[in-house]
Design a protein around this motif. Sequence first.
Motif, mmCIF file in Angstrom:
data_model
loop_
_atom_site.group_PDB
_atom_site.id
_atom_site.type_symbol
_atom_site.label_atom_id
_atom_site.label_comp_id
_atom_site.label_asym_id
_atom_site.label_seq_id
_atom_site.Cartn_x
_atom_site.Cartn_y
_atom_site.Cartn_z
ATOM 1 N N MET A 63 0.521 -0.881 -0.107
ATOM 2 C CA MET A 63 0.173 -0.419 -0.248
ATOM 3 C C MET A 63 0.919 0.981 -0.050
ATOM 4 O O MET A 63 0.532 2.215 -0.502
ATOM 5 C CB MET A 63 -1.259 -0.190 1.041
ATOM 6 N N LEU A 64 1.704 1.106 1.036
ATOM 7 C CA LEU A 64 2.860 2.348 0.613
ATOM 8 C C LEU A 64 3.492 2.327 -0.705
ATOM 9 O O LEU A 64 3.630 4.016 -0.778
ATOM 10 C CB LEU A 64 3.947 1.937 2.218
ATOM 11 N N ASP A 112 11.231 9.056 7.862
ATOM 12 C CA ASP A 112 11.381 10.129 7.692
ATOM 13 C C ASP A 112 9.693 9.943 8.867
ATOM 14 O O ASP A 112 9.274 10.978 10.035
ATOM 15 C CB ASP A 112 10.059 10.815 6.525
ATOM 16 N N ILE A 113 9.752 8.523 9.025
ATOM 17 C CA ILE A 113 8.062 8.360 9.534
ATOM 18 C C ILE A 113 8.420 7.004 9.713
ATOM 19 O O ILE A 113 8.913 6.155 9.548
ATOM 20 C CB ILE A 113 7.196 8.677 9.187
ATOM 21 N N VAL A 114 7.556 6.248 10.869
ATOM 22 C CA VAL A 114 7.871 4.766 11.527
ATOM 23 C C VAL A 114 6.439 4.633 11.799
ATOM 24 O O VAL A 114 5.485 5.284 12.270
ATOM 25 C CB VAL A 114 8.534 4.697 12.701
ATOM 26 N N LEU A 115 6.226 2.802 11.235
ATOM 27 C CA LEU A 115 4.661 3.069 11.622
ATOM 28 C C LEU A 115 4.693 1.523 11.887
ATOM 29 O O LEU A 115 5.457 0.505 11.951
ATOM 30 C CB LEU A 115 4.361 2.534 9.966
ATOM 31 N N SER A 116 4.379 1.657 12.951
ATOM 32 C CA SER A 116 4.300 0.273 13.958
ATOM 33 C C SER A 116 3.116 0.201 14.656
ATOM 34 O O SER A 116 2.573 0.180 14.805
ATOM 35 C CB SER A 116 5.509 0.486 15.122
ATOM 36 N N ASP A 117 3.177 -1.621 14.598
ATOM 37 C CA ASP A 117 2.096 -2.143 15.625
ATOM 38 C C ASP A 117 2.176 -2.469 16.508
ATOM 39 O O ASP A 117 3.519 -2.439 16.909
ATOM 40 C CB ASP A 117 2.496 -3.563 14.915
ATOM 41 N N VAL A 118 1.255 -2.414 17.615
ATOM 42 C CA VAL A 118 1.524 -2.104 18.460
ATOM 43 C C VAL A 118 2.156 -3.541 19.447
ATOM 44 O O VAL A 118 2.660 -3.447 20.671
ATOM 45 C CB VAL A 118 0.154 -1.619 19.531
ATOM 46 N N HIS A 119 1.050 -5.155 19.198
ATOM 47 C CA HIS A 119 1.481 -6.115 19.705
ATOM 48 C C HIS A 119 2.840 -7.199 18.593
ATOM 49 O O HIS A 119 2.286 -7.270 17.701
ATOM 50 C CB HIS A 119 0.152 -7.410 20.231
ATOM 51 N N MET A 120 4.091 -6.714 19.455
ATOM 52 C CA MET A 120 4.722 -7.499 18.932
ATOM 53 C C MET A 120 5.630 -8.722 20.200
ATOM 54 O O MET A 120 5.392 -8.201 21.210
ATOM 55 C CB MET A 120 5.616 -6.169 18.304
ATOM 56 N N GLU A 122 -5.570 6.008 4.395
ATOM 57 C CA GLU A 122 -4.712 6.593 5.660
ATOM 58 C C GLU A 122 -4.075 6.413 5.491
ATOM 59 O O GLU A 122 -3.468 7.642 5.898
ATOM 60 C CB GLU A 122 -5.546 5.561 6.395
ATOM 61 N N LEU A 123 -3.271 5.707 4.936
ATOM 62 C CA LEU A 123 -1.357 5.855 4.719
ATOM 63 C C LEU A 123 -1.483 6.566 3.727
ATOM 64 O O LEU A 123 0.346 7.342 3.825
ATOM 65 C CB LEU A 123 -1.535 4.305 3.871
ATOM 66 N N ASN A 161 -2.422 9.359 3.914
ATOM 67 C CA ASN A 161 -1.648 11.007 4.690
ATOM 68 C C ASN A 161 -1.361 10.577 5.643
ATOM 69 O O ASN A 161 -1.161 12.095 6.633
ATOM 70 C CB ASN A 161 -3.534 11.521 5.684
ATOM 71 N N ILE A 162 -0.016 10.349 5.682
ATOM 72 C CA ILE A 162 0.489 10.455 6.507
ATOM 73 C C ILE A 162 1.435 10.793 6.820
ATOM 74 O O ILE A 162 2.247 11.197 7.647
ATOM 75 C CB ILE A 162 1.568 8.545 7.299
ATOM 76 N N TRP A 163 1.692 11.764 5.280
ATOM 77 C CA TRP A 163 2.566 12.572 5.575
ATOM 78 C C TRP A 163 2.973 13.635 5.629
ATOM 79 O O TRP A 163 3.533 15.054 6.874
ATOM 80 C CB TRP A 163 3.147 13.106 4.216
ATOM 81 N N GLN A 164 1.081 13.482 6.549
ATOM 82 C CA GLN A 164 0.812 15.740 7.334
ATOM 83 C C GLN A 164 1.912 15.032 8.534
ATOM 84 O O GLN A 164 2.023 16.240 8.912
ATOM 85 C CB GLN A 164 -0.285 15.338 7.957
ATOM 86 N N HIS A 165 2.011 14.299 9.502
ATOM 87 C CA HIS A 165 2.890 13.661 10.497
ATOM 88 C C HIS A 165 3.966 14.572 10.430
ATOM 89 O O HIS A 165 4.762 14.996 11.511
ATOM 90 C CB HIS A 165 2.547 12.190 11.170
ATOM 91 N N VAL A 166 4.489 14.445 9.390
ATOM 92 C CA VAL A 166 6.264 14.493 9.274
ATOM 93 C C VAL A 166 5.784 16.382 9.128
ATOM 94 O O VAL A 166 7.090 16.853 9.470
ATOM 95 C CB VAL A 166 6.758 14.139 7.791
ATOM 96 N N VAL A 167 5.276 16.962 7.785
ATOM 97 C CA VAL A 167 5.297 17.417 7.989
ATOM 98 C C VAL A 167 4.921 18.598 9.383
ATOM 99 O O VAL A 167 5.503 19.952 9.882
ATOM 100 C CB VAL A 167 4.448 18.410 6.674
#
Lengths: 631, 152
Positions: free
Chosen positions: A40-41, A69-77, A129-130, A132-138
């Motif tokens: 997707m990314l 620039d950004i990290v996507l992480s799962d909660v349960h690992m 959803e993915l 728009n993740i750039w918004q967090h970087v900005v």
Amino acid sequence: MACTSGGKSDVAPVPEQFPVGLRVLVVDDDVICLRVLEQMLRKCMYKVTSCSQATVALNLLRERKGCFDIVLSDVHMPDMDGFKLLELVGLEMDLPVIMMSADGRTNLVMRGIRHGACDYLIKPIRDEELKNIWQHVVRKKWNEIKEHDHSGSMEDHDRQKRVIDDAEYASCVNEGADEVLKMQKKRRDSKDEDDTELENDDPAATKKPRVVWSVELHQQFVSAVNQLGIDKAVPKRILELMNVPGLTRENVASHLQKFRLYLKRLSGVAQQQGCLPSTYCGPVEQNLKLASLGRFDIQALAASGQLPPQTLAALHAELLSRPPGKLVLPALDQRTLLHASLQGSKCIPADQDVAYGQPLIKCSSNIAKQTSQPVMSNEDVLSEFAAWSAKSLGDMVPACNFGSVVERNSNMLISFIQQQQQQQQKQPVIPEPSRSINVQPSCLVVPSQSSPNFQAGNSPVSVNQNCSFRNLALDYNNPSLQSNNSSGAGQNMEVECKPVRMHSEFGTAGSVLSASSCSKDIQDSACQRVPSSLSTISVVMQVPNINDMQSSHSGKPDLVQVSTRNPVYVGKGPSIPSRFAVDEHELPMSSISQMKLYAENNGNKVKQEPNDLTENVRVGIPVRQTFPQMI
Amino acid sequence: MDVVKQLQRQFIDFSTSLYREGFVDDQFAQLQKLQDESNPDFVVEVVSLFFDDSEKLVKNLAVALEQQVVDYKQVDANVHQLKGSSSSIGAKRVKDVCVAFRSFCEAENHEGCLRCLHQVSHENSLLKNKLQTLFRLEQQILAAGGTVPVLE
């Protein structure tokens, strides 16, 4: 984009079509999700790197700073709690992190926010959803610029502005025009405004400017906080006390925030489990420029019983630099400490990644000081150290008279700890945002190279045996041990424990000290990987639960168990400056023995890959109760 | 051409039924959209990954539930995992069973858990068959020189 994210020269230039090329790191133990997200990314034209293990991800981030620039992480690992990873990334790399989970319960989402997540996505994640993740970087960049404005760093400001401008420009042509316009307006409006909300509780929102919290700076910070008292420490006052030109209240505020969170976690975790948060075990890495954590650190360290060498070094460094008397032993949650110590390594919660070497070091140094005389070739250092700890202890334990470090220290330490326990203070553990410190993911700070120096090998301190501080002492005095130190690469362990009057335990303490001292030097070289080492440093009174520790260590880098390995240095073996050699401290016997034990334990494990962070974390050498023995 | 048209018609009907019967949901459609020239076998790849994983998880669950003293946390963790991956590929029915399964775990209802386990296993097999049929149809279409229709 992201050129400015790390401010590094190896960062790619801002792409023209922001957010195309956004460099994303995805971490998820579920291969299927990972694959889908990756795809997707890619479709969003992002540059994706995927990882199924949190520890690997952290390493990647550390090694390639400025490349994401950004990290996507799962909660349960399985190998590390996602929240822990989140915090570490926030602290060390200051990258925006988005959490993901199939579990969308409010409390979990809340936790994510509290740990600093920029966003929390519920699986299954849609590609919109993915996108728009750039918004967090900005947003992050923008906030940083704003802070830079306040701190007057024009260069950075300009640079960042350019990024934002580019982003805005690009966004304008995309759908995000509204947002961009809003951003622009906001930026203009707030540009001249004094940012009064410093104490922002949301770490994600308060973006610090890229201030590098070096060890010295952090030390100053911690000492300021200690002076004011954690409860009364407000950024403004801290800033005043620190008196560092160019530092803004915002910088201090966010740093304080992190520090508080860190401490809270330490105590919180400890409370829950009666152990020390694994945070202590936190990667004490190269850079251990842990600033003076201050009392909290010590507490943390003590609590975790893991003082990675680096931490110790940092702590030591800090101690050295800090005027004696200022340090107040962290009002660790005594109970926690005790529990921790009693419980042995298991206590350290795995998910408390201790990323703050400082605290650890601090503790260790404290402890070391107290327990034994650091075997430092540099007498001055030691004495200062001792003096410091003595003083600190003195503060805590009024009755103590800090004169000679040794016995008194150990006694004091013990009593201090006891007092702490009674006080049940819960110091919020503020993760040490040691940017400068290359803390590795929780705990497995295991020196990448098995430190041969670890004396651990030498004296098979029968940590497992329980309690034999005596044994420890013996071990400590064991020439072989000492030789280890000398062999030292990275062994800080120069714990040449003098024939401990106290128990061999001090030996470890000594090593701890040396660790700390060495850590400075070693940090860069060896410390690096010592996430687990952190634990090692926690020589802190680890009571004979060494057995536990040992077993628990098995997988992890010994960091956590400071005690076993030569508490001092877990890192690689950079040569420790002689002056850092830890002298035999008359560490409180028990603590020393503990330390030694840990050292021993850890020594073996030095190289453990932090696969099982959780495990490691748990191992975090709990502060054992050595008190009885010591006294 | 007729053959292709026929196959395509079959494909569309079959696909539609899968959605209608709840075997797959919109997420699956997303997966199909993600497939492109650079990743031509994306869907098959991910689906295979899923079945490998789910079969393993089902086995683990069976073992866990057979224990004298059942570790519900462990069971829940496995179910959570299964839920996550099934939702990622759009395996709706499997995911729905997982949701129920989790409630039983929380309640530590052994009987309920066992039932869910059987159901999950059953749905898993059903889905596997269905998807295999779908992929086969795709292959046939491609082999006959046609293109796989995209469902809207």
